[in-house]
Every structure is written in C-alpha cells, then in structure tokens.
Design a protein around this motif. Structure first.
Motif: not given
Length: 59
Positions: A3, A5, A7, A51, A54-56, A58
């Motif tokens: 994962v 994470r 910006t 913040e 933010m994006t994740e 996977t």
C-alpha cells in the motif's frame, strides 16, 4: 500486496481552487497550466490540504 500513500497534487490544487473560486470563475481544468501549477504549489504548502488530498494505492 503493498500500500502506497501520498498526496495527489492535482486534487490538492482543486481543493485550493474550490476555496477561492467565486461564481462565474473558470473550472480548475480550464485554468492555464501556470495557474494550476501555482495553485498546486500553494496547496502543497498547507498541511491540512495535503492531508485532505491523500490517496492510497494498493498494488
């Protein structure tokens, strides 16, 4: 699976534009590249906006 994470700078710029744009102003995507880059620069200077953008991912 990993994962990552971070910006999303485009989303950050859009957040800034949403805060300062008024009725009748252009959409973020219709701004010049220089204007979008300036907004992204402002956005990345603000910890709260970073913040919020933010994006994740996977993999």
């Amino acid at each position: 699976m990993a994962v990552f994470r971070g910006t999303n700078p485009i989303a950050a710029g859009e957040l800034v534009w949403a805060q300062i744009a008024g009725p009748g102003d252009l959409e973020f995507d219709d701004l010049s590249i220089a204007d979008r880059a300036a907004l992204i620069g402002l956005a990345l200077d603000d910890p709260e906006i970073r913040e919020a953008a933010m994006t994740e991912i996977t993999v």
